[in-house]
Design an enzyme around this catalytic site. Structure first.
Site, mmCIF file in Angstrom:
data_model
loop_
_atom_site.group_PDB
_atom_site.id
_atom_site.type_symbol
_atom_site.label_atom_id
_atom_site.label_comp_id
_atom_site.label_asym_id
_atom_site.label_seq_id
_atom_site.Cartn_x
_atom_site.Cartn_y
_atom_site.Cartn_z
ATOM 1 N N ASP A 44 0.832 -1.202 0.000
ATOM 2 C CA ASP A 44 0.000 0.000 0.000
ATOM 3 C C ASP A 44 0.866 1.252 0.000
ATOM 4 O OD1 ASP A 44 -2.953 1.106 0.840
ATOM 5 O OD2 ASP A 44 -1.366 2.265 1.817
ATOM 6 N N TYR A 49 2.421 9.946 0.261
ATOM 7 C CA TYR A 49 3.596 9.404 0.935
ATOM 8 C C TYR A 49 4.905 9.796 0.244
ATOM 9 C CZ TYR A 49 0.057 6.230 2.925
ATOM 10 O OH TYR A 49 -1.052 5.685 3.523
ATOM 11 N N LYS A 74 -3.139 5.929 -3.823
ATOM 12 C CA LYS A 74 -4.253 6.812 -3.489
ATOM 13 C C LYS A 74 -3.988 8.225 -3.994
ATOM 14 C CE LYS A 74 -3.549 5.451 0.897
ATOM 15 N NZ LYS A 74 -2.830 4.174 0.818
ATOM 16 N N HIS A 107 -7.859 9.396 -1.386
ATOM 17 C CA HIS A 107 -7.217 9.268 -0.077
ATOM 18 C C HIS A 107 -8.087 9.755 1.084
ATOM 19 C CE1 HIS A 107 -2.931 8.924 1.688
ATOM 20 N NE2 HIS A 107 -3.802 8.639 2.610
#
Length: 271
Positions: A44, A49, A74, A107
């Site tokens: 994931d 990120y 996401k 997200h």
């Protein structure tokens, strides 16, 4: 219980995956490779990120067939329109170095989520995502998506752990044929699940740790999970939850831990 679930479009998704938030650069790549070596097949990531390229590099190096891996990413707030979401999807695929992802999510519940979701539907139809969905959507935030979509979300990734399992939301999602997946299944460092007496006591019956019991609780409630650890031994342990079953009494005891509120202040802004 199987270690995978079949999503509403027939796609098979592992019940336990590996979260990569905070993993970047060569050290991050090596950590992700270690997780894959331990047996994780669901990885994931997210645009937020800033490590999609690192995840993609780990996928290339790991030696595992792409078809055996389940990759999630996401779209975040900078993708807050149909056109921006379309571009965001292309950017994510480029960074990952992949032709498709297995799961593509919004997200958070942004004001523009409905038009963003249309870009996800288009990506699904074009084969750029094998399944699509959302993250951190409660029932109220999900309603506009359900009223306007042509493809029901396959997954809603939410905060879910023994202190805030969100079982009522899970039941609502189940009724809509949407799979629940837990981010922060150990509370994201805000609590010490490993020291919880109820979980320790239950775990002793099965030769398992409190963390094993915490993850097993989610899985037996049909909630997939994406724990994160940099420790290879802990990585392995998080996969060792499919060889025992909690009793109804165990489950009832664990439910008493529910605090009925999020552990994250920023989550309160989405309620």
């Amino acid at each position: 219980m199987n270690n995978f679930v079949i999503l509403n479009n027939g796609v098979k998704m592992p019940m336990i995956g590996y979260g990569t938030v905070g993993l970047k650069g060569e050290d991050g790549i090596k950590t992700i490779l270690s997780a894959i070596d331990c047996g994780y097949r669901m990885i994931d990531t997210a645009r937020m990120y800033g490590n999609e390229a690192d995840v993609g590099e780990a996928v290339r190096r790991c030696g595992i067939s792409r078809s055996e891996l389940f990759i999630t990413t996401k779209l975040n707030e900078p993708c807050n329109s149909y056109e921006k979401a379309k571009q965001g999807i292309e950017d994510s695929l480029k960074k990952l170095g992949l032709d498709y992802v297995d799961l593509l999510l919004i997200h958070e519940p942004y004001p523009e989520s409905v038009e963003m979701y249309k870009a996800l539907e288009e990506a699904y139809k074009d084969g750029k995502a094998r399944a699509i969905g959302v993250s951190s959507f409660n029932e109220r935030k999900l309603k506009p998506i359900l009223e306007n979509c042509s493809i029901i979300p396959a997954v809603n990734q939410i905060e879910s752990h023994v202190y805030y399992p969100e079982l009522e939301l899970k039941e609502y999602l189940k009724a809509k044929n949407i799979q629940t997946e837990a981010w922060a299944p150990f509370g994201g460092g805000n609590v010490k699940i490993a020291e919880e007496p109820i979980l320790i006591k239950i775990g002793e019956k099965y030769g398992k740790t409190a963390n094993h019991v915490a993850l097993r609780f989610l899985v037996q409630n049909e909630i997939a999970a994406i724990p994160k650890s940099r420790n290879p031994e802990r990585m392995k342990q998080n996969l060792e939850i499919f060889d025992f079953n909690l009793t109804d009494e165990d489950l009832s005891e664990i439910k008493k831990l529910d605090r009925k509120e999020t552990l994250y202040d920023w989550m309160k802004g989405w309620e």
